[in-house]
Scaffold this active site. Structure first.
Site, PDB file in Angstrom:
ATOM      1  N   CYS A 139      -2.459  21.923   4.288  1.00  0.00           N
ATOM      2  CA  CYS A 139      -3.489  22.051   3.243  1.00  0.00           C
ATOM      3  C   CYS A 139      -3.892  20.644   2.751  1.00  0.00           C
ATOM      4  CB  CYS A 139      -2.913  22.899   2.110  1.00  0.00           C
ATOM      5  SG  CYS A 139      -4.050  23.176   0.761  1.00  0.00           S
TER       6      CYS A 139
ATOM      7  N   CYS B  28      -6.008  30.421  -0.888  1.00  0.00           N
ATOM      8  CA  CYS B  28      -6.177  29.011  -1.234  1.00  0.00           C
ATOM      9  C   CYS B  28      -7.636  28.584  -1.021  1.00  0.00           C
ATOM     10  CB  CYS B  28      -5.250  28.146  -0.378  1.00  0.00           C
ATOM     11  SG  CYS B  28      -5.538  26.383  -0.620  1.00  0.00           S
TER      12      CYS B  28
ATOM     13  N   CYS C 195      -7.586  25.888   2.062  1.00  0.00           N
ATOM     14  CA  CYS C 195      -7.183  26.159   3.453  1.00  0.00           C
ATOM     15  C   CYS C 195      -7.124  27.649   3.758  1.00  0.00           C
ATOM     16  CB  CYS C 195      -5.848  25.479   3.755  1.00  0.00           C
ATOM     17  SG  CYS C 195      -4.470  26.260   2.908  1.00  0.00           S
TER      18      CYS C 195
ATOM     19  N   TYR D 216      -7.975  -2.706 -44.072  1.00  0.00           N
ATOM     20  CA  TYR D 216      -7.766  -1.784 -45.185  1.00  0.00           C
ATOM     21  C   TYR D 216      -6.675  -2.195 -46.158  1.00  0.00           C
ATOM     22  CZ  TYR D 216      -4.658  -0.114 -41.476  1.00  0.00           C
ATOM     23  OH  TYR D 216      -3.761  -0.030 -40.467  1.00  0.00           O
TER      24      TYR D 216
ATOM     25  N   LYS E 144      -8.921   7.414 -42.438  1.00  0.00           N
ATOM     26  CA  LYS E 144      -7.720   7.017 -41.694  1.00  0.00           C
ATOM     27  C   LYS E 144      -8.140   6.793 -40.239  1.00  0.00           C
ATOM     28  CE  LYS E 144      -2.903   8.189 -40.878  1.00  0.00           C
ATOM     29  NZ  LYS E 144      -2.893   7.855 -39.479  1.00  0.00           N
TER      30      LYS E 144
ATOM     31  N   GLU F 211      -9.796   6.613 -48.523  1.00  0.00           N
ATOM     32  CA  GLU F 211     -10.364   5.870 -47.381  1.00  0.00           C
ATOM     33  C   GLU F 211     -10.258   6.706 -46.116  1.00  0.00           C
ATOM     34  OE1 GLU F 211      -8.055   2.292 -46.964  1.00  0.00           O
ATOM     35  OE2 GLU F 211      -8.219   1.867 -49.102  1.00  0.00           O
TER      36      GLU F 211
ATOM     37  N   CYS G 115      -0.025  27.663  -2.905  1.00  0.00           N
ATOM     38  CA  CYS G 115      -0.468  27.746  -1.522  1.00  0.00           C
ATOM     39  C   CYS G 115       0.744  27.292  -0.697  1.00  0.00           C
ATOM     40  CB  CYS G 115      -1.656  26.814  -1.290  1.00  0.00           C
ATOM     41  SG  CYS G 115      -1.927  26.528   0.467  1.00  0.00           S
TER      42      CYS G 115
ATOM     43  N   LYS H  51      -3.728  14.463 -43.032  1.00  0.00           N
ATOM     44  CA  LYS H  51      -4.141  14.568 -41.611  1.00  0.00           C
ATOM     45  C   LYS H  51      -5.035  15.790 -41.397  1.00  0.00           C
ATOM     46  CE  LYS H  51      -1.240  12.582 -38.715  1.00  0.00           C
ATOM     47  NZ  LYS H  51      -1.325  11.673 -37.663  1.00  0.00           N
TER      48      LYS H  51
ATOM     49  N   ASP I 237      -8.162   6.045 -36.417  1.00  0.00           N
ATOM     50  CA  ASP I 237      -7.172   6.441 -35.411  1.00  0.00           C
ATOM     51  C   ASP I 237      -7.138   5.392 -34.304  1.00  0.00           C
ATOM     52  OD1 ASP I 237      -5.280   7.908 -34.203  1.00  0.00           O
ATOM     53  OD2 ASP I 237      -6.597   9.529 -33.526  1.00  0.00           O
TER      54      ASP I 237
HETATM   55  S1  IVH Z   1      -2.738   1.731 -45.306  1.00  0.00           S
HETATM   56  C1  IVH Z   1       1.175   0.014 -46.608  1.00  0.00           C
HETATM   57  N1  IVH Z   1      -5.156   2.545 -44.723  1.00  0.00           N
HETATM   58  O1  IVH Z   1      -2.304   4.733 -40.423  1.00  0.00           O
HETATM   59  C2  IVH Z   1      -0.198   0.274 -46.116  1.00  0.00           C
HETATM   60  N2  IVH Z   1      -3.486   2.717 -43.055  1.00  0.00           N
HETATM   61  O2  IVH Z   1       1.038   5.590 -40.886  1.00  0.00           O
HETATM   62  C3  IVH Z   1      -0.168   1.105 -44.905  1.00  0.00           C
HETATM   63  N3  IVH Z   1      -4.290   3.600 -40.921  1.00  0.00           N
HETATM   64  O3  IVH Z   1       0.172   2.391 -39.756  1.00  0.00           O
HETATM   65  C4  IVH Z   1      -1.417   1.330 -44.245  1.00  0.00           C
HETATM   66  N4  IVH Z   1      -6.388   3.866 -41.516  1.00  0.00           N
HETATM   67  O4  IVH Z   1      -2.136   1.979 -38.787  1.00  0.00           O
HETATM   68  C5  IVH Z   1      -3.901   2.395 -44.268  1.00  0.00           C
HETATM   69  N5  IVH Z   1      -7.341   3.212 -44.341  1.00  0.00           N
HETATM   70  C6  IVH Z   1      -6.107   3.048 -43.889  1.00  0.00           C
HETATM   71  C7  IVH Z   1      -5.717   3.381 -42.584  1.00  0.00           C
HETATM   72  C8  IVH Z   1      -4.390   3.208 -42.194  1.00  0.00           C
HETATM   73  C9  IVH Z   1      -5.514   3.981 -40.516  1.00  0.00           C
HETATM   74  C10 IVH Z   1      -3.100   3.654 -40.050  1.00  0.00           C
HETATM   75  C11 IVH Z   1      -2.200   2.462 -40.098  1.00  0.00           C
HETATM   76  C12 IVH Z   1      -0.837   2.965 -40.496  1.00  0.00           C
HETATM   77  C13 IVH Z   1      -0.961   4.442 -40.237  1.00  0.00           C
HETATM   78  C14 IVH Z   1      -0.209   5.266 -41.247  1.00  0.00           C
END
Ligand code: IVH
Length: 686
Positions: A429, A405, A408, A224, A115, A113, A423, A311, A117
Site C-alpha cells: 500500500c 482501502c 490499494c 505590559y 492576555k 488588559e 489496511c 482564561k 498568547d
Molecule cells: S502580567 C507579574 N499582563 O501571561 C506580571 N502577563 O501566566 C506577570 N501575559 O507569563 C505578567 N498578556 O507571559 C501580564 N497583559 C498581560 C499579559 C501577560 C500575556 C502572559 C505572560 C505571563 C502569562 C501569565
C-alpha cells in the site's frame, strides 16, 4: 565620503529610519512610502558595510537580522519572571477581589488588559538602548535572544523622551495571524511540520539561530509591565502610559475598572471581539492598579497576589461538512478527516477537522451537509464537538466508514479490542510504504535530512525504492536527473517571497543524499530501532529496549514474556515487537541493513540511581509555556526518570501543561496520581 561625514550621515539615517519605523509600527501612522523607506535602509546598510566600526548599537539595520547565533547564553533575571494564577468564571474573580479587600481597607482600582498568547520576554534598557532580551525560561533564568528580538519592529531599540537610566520592561512576543498563516502555508508547501498555533510559532521563532529568518517571520510585541527600582509612578496604568511615551508598544485596549461589573463587561466584550483582533489572546489579565497596594498584597511562590488571569473558553464556530477523506497512515491505520466549508476560527481559516475513527463518526451520528460545531484545541487540526441537528436536511445521508482501502483497495480489518480500522496490505500500500520510509529518515530516527522535502516521494514514484533498506542500494546514476517540484524562498529582496519551480536532482543533491546515507551508518542502535517503525515503539521505548537487550538479535529472539519483563513494556508493545519480527520480510530488511553497516548493538549503560528522578515513571501531557513537550521529556530522561505515554498504576506523576487531555486527567484522578504543573515541575527538578 570622509569618516566624519559617514558618522554624521549614519546618525542621521538611523534616527530618520527609527522615527519612520516607530510611526509605522507603533503608532500605525505611516509617514513614508515603502520604496523610500527601503532606499534609506539600503543607504544605511551600505554605509555600515563600508564603515562597520561606525554602526550604532541601536542601528535600525539590526531589524533585518545579523549573523547566526551559535548559542543563547543563560541569563539570570534581575527580578524573577512570575506567572499569573488562572480563573475561569465570575465566581473566581469575585473570590480574587474578596481576598484583596481583606488585606486592603481602602478603595481598589483594577486595570484590565488583554492576555496576549505568545511567549513572555524581558527587555533591559541601559541609557535608553536595548541591551538585552531574555526569555522567561524557568522564571529565575532564561535564554538571551537579543539579536532575534531586535528584528521585531515594535520593540524599541532606542528609547525616546525622558526615560530612566535603567529600565526593564516585560512583555509578550506574539506572532500575528497574518505572519502565522503565511509561514504555515510555506511550510506546508515545503512538506515541513506545521506550527500548531501562533504561540508555538512565536516560541520557535524567537529561538531560531538565524536572526534573518526571525526577521522574515514578522513577530510582534506588546509590553505590559514595567520593572525598575524606585519607580516614579504610583500606579501600573501611569507606568504604562509613560512607557508608551518612551516608544514601547502598549496595547490601546486597557481599561481602569472600579468593580466586578466593569471587569465583567470588559471580559464579555473581548470574549466576543477577540475574533476581530489580528492576533491571539487567550484571556484577560486583571491587575490591581496602585503600586502601594501591590506592595501590601505581595506574592505567593509563583504569582503576584495583585493580579489574575481570566482564561477564555475555546472558540467555536458552525460550518458545513462537505465531504470526508480517509487517510492511510504508515501503520495502515485509516483516519477519517472532514472537509469543511472554509471558516474563520481564532484568526485562521479552518478547512479540515479530524474525525478520529469509525466510532467517533457513529457517536456523532454525522451526516453529509451537516452544520458542525468546530473547536480549536492546542493542535493544528481542529475538532468537531457537535452538530446543529435543527439545520439537518431530511434527505441527508449518514457518513459511512469505508470497507476498502482508498489507496490499494484491500479489505480493511480491525484488531481485537481496538476501534481503528487498518489496511493490512503493509507491503503493497503506497502511503504505508512511503510513510515508513519517511519515518525512517526523519530527524529523531536516522536523520537523513538530504532525503527530506519530498525527495522520498520522488524516488518512490520512480519505482527505485520499496522499503527503507532499498535506500542503501541507490546509485548515483539512478538518482541523477530525477525531477521534483520545489517551493523555495527568494531571499534576494529585503522582504523575500515564496516561489515554485521544477528542479532536477543535480550532482550536489545526489552526492548529499549518498553521503548522508553513508553517514547514517553511525546513528546509534536506539535510533535505528526507533527508525524501523515498529508499532508503538517510540523513541523512549526504543532507548529502553536497546539498553536492556543490547543487540537486535536478542530482541528478535525474545518472547512476548521476555519483552514484558522489561519495565514500561506492556503486553501490547511486546506483541507488536513480536509481530514485527515474526514477519520474515522484516527480518530480510533488517539483515540487509546489517550488511550495509547500520548499528544494531550497543553497550549496556549502567543505571544511575542517585539522580533526582531515578526510578520514576512520568507522563507528560498538554502544551507548555516555556518548553516543548520533547524538551520536558529529555529533561526527565537526563534526570534518570522514564517517560511513558499512558497513565497506569505504574505512573509516579503526570506533568500537565495547558490543555492536558481530559481523558488523561480523569484517569490520573481516578488512580490518585499526582498531577504537577509546569511551574511545580521546574521547582521539582531544580
Ligand atoms: S502580567 C507579574 N499582563 O501571561 C506580571 N502577563 O501566566 C506577570 N501575559 O507569563 C505578567 N498578556 O507571559 C501580564 N497583559 C498581560 C499579559 C501577560 C500575556 C502572559 C505572560 C505571563 C502569562 C501569565
Amino acid at each position: 565620503m570622509t569618516k566624519n561625514e559617514a558618522k554624521n550621515r549614519i546618525a542621521e539615517l538611523s534616527e530618520t529610519i527609527d522615527n519612520h519605523n516607530y510611526k509605522y509600527y507603533v503608532l500605525a501612522q505611516p509617514s513614508i512610502s515603502d520604496y523610500d523607506f527601503d532606499m534609506l535602509m539600503n543607504e544605511l546598510l551600505a554605509l555600515e558595510r563600508e564603515f562597520p566600526e561606525l554602526a550604532l548599537p541601536s542601528s535600525p539595520t539590526q531589524r533585518v537580522g545579523g549573523d547566526l547565533t551559535k548559542e543563547f547564553p543563560t541569563i539570570r533575571h534581575r527580578y524573577p519572571m512570575l506567572s499569573l494564577s488562572n480563573s475561569y468564571n465570575r465566581d473566581e474573580i469575585i473570590e480574587f477581589i474578596r481576598r484583596i479587600e481583606k488585606t486592603i481597607d481602602e478603595p481598589v482600582e483594577f486595570v484590565c488588559e488583554l492576555k496576549f498568547d505568545g511567549v513572555s520576554i524581558s527587555l533591559t534598557y541601559e541609557h535608553g538602548i536595548l541591551v538585552r532580551a531574555v526569555t522567561r525560561g524557568d522564571g529565575t533564568q532564561g535564554d538571551e535572544v537579543t539579536n532575534n528580538v531586535k528584528t521585531i519592529r515594535t520593540v524599541p531599540l532606542k528609547l525616546r523622551g525622558d526615560y530612566p537610566d535603567f529600565l526593564e520592561m516585560r512583555g509578550e512576543v506574539i506572532m500575528p495571524h497574518d505572519s502565522f498563516n503565511k509561514i504555515n502555508a510555506e511550510r506546508d508547501e515545503l512538506d515541513m511540520p506545521l506550527f500548531a498555533n501562533p504561540r508555538n510559532a512565536a516560541a520557535g521563532t524567537i529561538k531560531l539561530q538565524d536572526p534573518k529568518e526571525t526577521a522574515r517571520r514578522r513577530l510582534d510585541n506588546f509590553c505590559y509591565y514595567m520593572m525598575m527600582d524606585n519607580l516614579p509612578y504610583s500606579s501600573h496604568y501611569q507606568s504604562l502610559m509613560a512607557a508608551k511615551e518612551w516608544g514601547f508598544n502598549i496595547s490601546p485596549h486597557i481599561k481602569v475598572c472600579k468593580n466586578i461589573d466593569e471587569i465583567e463587561d470588559f471580559i464579555n466584550y473581548w470574549d466576543e471581539k477577540r475574533r476581530n483582533l489580528p492576533f491571539d489572546i487567550d484571556g484577560i489579565v486583571i491587575k490591581v492598579n496602585s503600586f502601594a497596594q501591590h506592595e501590601r498584597l505581595g506574592m505567593t511562590a509563583k504569582s503576584p497576589r495583585w493580579a489574575i488571569a481570566y482564561k477564555f473558553k475555546a472558540e467555536q464556530v458552525l460550518t458545513k461538512l462537505l465531504s470526508v477523506d480517509f487517510q492511510v497512515g504508515r501503520h495502515g491505520t485509516i483516519t477519517p478527516v472532514a472537509n469543511l466549508e472554509p471558516v474563520l476560527l481564532a484568526g485562521t481559516t479552518v478547512k479540515r477537522a479530524t474525525l478520529n475513527n469509525a466510532d467517533f463518526i457513529r457517536q456523532l451520528d454525522l451526516h453529509y451537509d451537516d452544520m458542525v460545531k468546530v473547536e480549536k484545541g492546542g493542535e493544528i487540526i481542529p475538532k468537531i464537538v457537535g452538530i446543529d441537528l435543527e439545520k439537518r436536511k431530511n434527505d441527508s445521508k449518514p457518513v459511512e466508514f469505508i470497507k476498502k482501502c482508498p489507496e490499494c483497495n484491500c479489505i480493511l480489518t480491525q484488531k481485537e479490542g481496538e476501534t481503528a480500522w487498518y489496511c493490512p496490505n503493509s507491503i503493497g500500500c503506497p502511503p504505508q510504504i512511503k510513510g515508513r520510509i519517511e519515518h525512517f529518515i526523519s530527524r529523531k530516527a536516522m536523520n537523513i535530512e538530504s532525503l527530506g522535502e519530498g525527495k522520498v516521494e520522488v524516488i518512490f514514484d520512480n519505482h527505485l525504492i520499496n522499503n527503507y533498506a532499498d535506500l542503501y542500494d541507490l546509485t548515483y546514476d539512478q538518482l541523477y536527473g530525477l525531477e521534483k517540484v520545489e517551493t523555495f524562498i527568494d531571499e534576494s529582496s529585503l522582504f523575500p517571497e515564496t516561489v515554485t519551480r521544477k528542479v532536477s536532482f543535480k550532482e550536489k543533491t545526489v552526492n548529499n543524499i549518498l553521503n548522508s546515507l553513508k553517514k547514517s551508518r553511525e546513528v546509534p542502535f536506539a535510533r535505528v530501532l526507533y527508525a524501523l517503525g515498529i508499532r508503538e515503539v517510540g523513541e523512549t521505548t526504543a532507548k529502553i529496549l536497546s539498553n536492556e537487550m543490547c543487540n537486535i538479535d536478542n530482541i528478535i529472539n525474545a518472547s512476548v514474556e521476555d519483552l514484558q519483563s522489561i519495565n514500561t513494556i506492556g503486553p501490547s508493545i511486546a506483541q507488536n515487537i513480536r509481530d514485527f519480527f515474526d514477519d520474515e520480510r522484516n527480518i530480510l530488511i533488517v539483515n540487509r541493513l546489517k550488511v550495509h553497516g547500520l548499528q544494531f548493538s550497543q553497550e549496556k549503560k549502567e543505571k544511575q540511581d542517585n539522580l533526582p528522578l531515578s526510578g520514576k515513571t512520568i507522563v507528560v501531557s498538554g502544551v507548555f509555556a516555556n518548553f516543548s513537550r520533547d524538551e520536558i521529556k529529555q529533561k526527565i530522561e537526563e534526570l534518570g526518570g522514564k517517560n511513558s505515554s499512558s497513565i497506569s498504576s505504574k505512573t509516579d506523576f503526570v506533568v500537565a501543561g495547558d490543555k492536558m487531555g481530559p481523558e488523561k486527567r480523569k484517569k490520573a484522578e481516578e488512580l490518585g496520581i499526582r498531577i504537577v504543573d509546569e511551574e511545580e515541575f521546574i521547582e521539582l527538578i531544580s
